[in-house]
Enzyme design. Structure first.
Site, short mmCIF file in Angstrom:
data_model
loop_
_atom_site.label_atom_id
_atom_site.label_comp_id
_atom_site.label_asym_id
_atom_site.label_seq_id
_atom_site.Cartn_x
_atom_site.Cartn_y
_atom_site.Cartn_z
N TYR A 1 -14.95 -2.72 9.18
CA TYR A 1 -13.57 -2.24 9.04
C TYR A 1 -12.80 -2.43 10.33
O TYR A 1 -11.67 -2.96 10.34
CB TYR A 1 -13.57 -0.76 8.65
CG TYR A 1 -12.20 -0.12 8.72
CD1 TYR A 1 -11.18 -0.49 7.86
CD2 TYR A 1 -11.93 0.86 9.68
CE1 TYR A 1 -9.93 0.09 7.94
CE2 TYR A 1 -10.67 1.44 9.77
CZ TYR A 1 -9.68 1.05 8.89
OH TYR A 1 -8.43 1.62 8.98
N GLY B 1 0.82 -1.20 0.00
CA GLY B 1 0.00 0.00 0.00
C GLY B 1 0.85 1.26 0.00
O GLY B 1 0.42 2.33 0.44
N ALA C 1 1.76 3.27 -2.25
CA ALA C 1 1.39 4.39 -3.12
C ALA C 1 0.22 5.19 -2.56
O ALA C 1 -0.27 6.12 -3.19
CB ALA C 1 1.05 3.89 -4.53
N GLY C 2 -0.24 4.82 -1.36
CA GLY C 2 -1.33 5.55 -0.72
C GLY C 2 -0.82 6.76 0.03
O GLY C 2 0.36 7.13 -0.04
N SER D 1 -5.61 0.35 13.84
CA SER D 1 -6.50 1.51 13.80
C SER D 1 -7.18 1.73 15.14
O SER D 1 -7.46 0.78 15.88
CB SER D 1 -7.57 1.28 12.73
OG SER D 1 -8.62 2.21 12.82
N ASN E 1 -6.95 9.41 13.49
CA ASN E 1 -7.36 9.98 12.19
C ASN E 1 -6.20 10.75 11.57
O ASN E 1 -5.88 11.86 11.99
CB ASN E 1 -8.57 10.90 12.39
CG ASN E 1 -9.82 10.11 12.73
OD1 ASN E 1 -9.86 9.39 13.73
ND2 ASN E 1 -10.85 10.23 11.91
N ALA F 1 -4.77 -1.90 2.66
CA ALA F 1 -6.07 -2.25 3.26
C ALA F 1 -7.15 -1.38 2.65
O ALA F 1 -6.88 -0.28 2.16
CB ALA F 1 -6.04 -2.05 4.78
N GLY G 1 1.49 5.74 2.92
CA GLY G 1 2.58 5.01 2.27
C GLY G 1 3.58 5.91 1.57
O GLY G 1 4.79 5.76 1.75
#
Length: 376
Positions: free
Chosen positions: A187, A8, A10-11, A128, A216, A84, A14
């Protein structure tokens, strides 16, 4: 820890982590499927992808594909598992998909590490705050308590506060890592399972695990078009589009907003610092901020004039409040957030002004939730 795989990568989180790791001299491999929900219909042109293109060994693939994971894991010293699906509301009706990606991808990664040759010494998993559900409160009569999910019946009457049997009004307190885990969304369930898989399997296969329970996360670069990203992106895009902001519940629900630079810094430390091994850490600021404060601040800092309406609407699976206790991460790793919410919002809004309004299907996402009975 010179060769790092970031799933992940490229998020939003990330790419910021990758940039920091490259600056520290690491060789980074990124495995990412360039999801259109995050990167748009032409993902190779997305700002996030272009920020790392040509700087890393990039594999366009999926964590649910064994061959893609095998290829990505070759020669790696450490893995940061960020890949994710992340929408709380969306998870309540795309249940099988969220389970396959979040739980299935993590279990497949661990299956390879448990059964095939590799050089991985550490695995950092993105957990999370959603795994805490409604979080931790203090009751005058009972002490520390962990309220169950709020009822749709109460919320339909405009009563949004959490309750606990046998207690008078509860006082919100910081949620520490020893708090009860009782997620209120699919989630959240997937993130709890991801974390437990990593923290259970890794010690048995001599890979050092670390779990980071992000609050957050926000900052420049987060997707403004993804309707499941969070209220900062949603509200700022509505303001830039000249549209009204409809605030759910009564507007006093709150979250712990942590700036992306602080998140990238502590995630890099979780890879490199041996003191992190075997621990679960909250990553936040330890400060709750309510939704109306966010909406008004964004309107002001973006020079907007969007009308703000408190609607009383609510989504099944949302929590009332949560903010992190940082005692453990400060004690063990010396981590303290450096960016205040006001400074972070200034930096975020400066970036938003350079981007302007973008196309988003936010209204469509709400309509879909309403059609499934998940938004009232």
């Amino acid at each position: 820890m010179k060769n790092i795989l970031v799933t992940g990568g490229a998020g939003f989180i990330g790419t910021n982590l990758v940039t920091k790791l490259l600056a520290e001299g690491c060789k980074v491999t990124v495995l990412d499927n360039l999801s259109p929900q995050i990167h748009g219909e032409e993902p190779e042109k997305s700002v996030l992808y272009r920020s790392i293109a040509g700087k890393v060994a990039f594999i366009r693939g999926d964590v649910t594909d064994r061959a893609d994971l095998r290829r990505a894991l070759a020669g790696q010293d450490a893995v940061v598992h960020l890949a994710a699906e992340t929408g709380t509301g969306q998870s309540m009706y795309r249940i099988d998909h969220y389970m396959k990606v979040n739980v299935g991808g993590t279990s497949l990664l661990l299956d390879i590490l448990a059964n095939e040759p590799h050089s991985v010494k550490r695995l950092v998993v993105a957990s999370s705050r959603s795994i805490y559900g409604e979080g931790k409160y203090v009751s005058k009569e009972l002490g520390a308590v962990y309220p169950e999910h709020r009822s749709a019946e109460d919320m339909s009457k405009g009563d949004f506060e959490v309750k606990y049997p046998g207690s008078s009004r509860l006082a919100l307190t910081a949620t520490d890592e020893e708090s009860k885990l009782h997620p209120s969304s699919v989630y959240g369930i997937t993130k709890q399972v991801q974390e437990q898989l990593v923290m259970t399997v890794c010690p048995a296969i001599k890979v050092a695990p670390v779990a980071l329970r992000y609050q957050n996360v926000y900052g420049p670069g987060q997707s403004l078009s993804n309707p499941y990203t969070g209220i900062l992106s949603i509200f700022s895009n509505l303001i830039m589009s000249g549209k009204p902001i409809n605030v759910f519940e009564d507007g006093t629900e709150s979250r712990d907003f942590v700036f992306i630079d602080d998140v990238a810094r502590i995630t890099a430390a979780a890879i490199m610092d041996d003191r992190a091994s075997g621990y679960v850490f909250n990553v936040g600021t330890g400060v709750p901020t309510d939704v109306m404060t966010v909406a008004n601040a964004l309107n002001r800092k973006l020079n907007g004039n969007s009308p703000i309406t408190v609607t009383g609407n609510f989504r099944i699976g949302d929590i009332r409040h949560n903010f992190a206790s940082l005692e453990r991460i400060e004690r063990i790793l010396g981590f303290k957030p450096r960016v205040s919410f006001d400074e972070g919002l200034d930096r975020f809004c400066a970036w938003v002004r350079t981007i302007g309004a973008v196309t988003s299907d936010y209204e469509g996402s709400l309509a879909e939730m309403k059609s499934k009975g998940l938004m009232k």
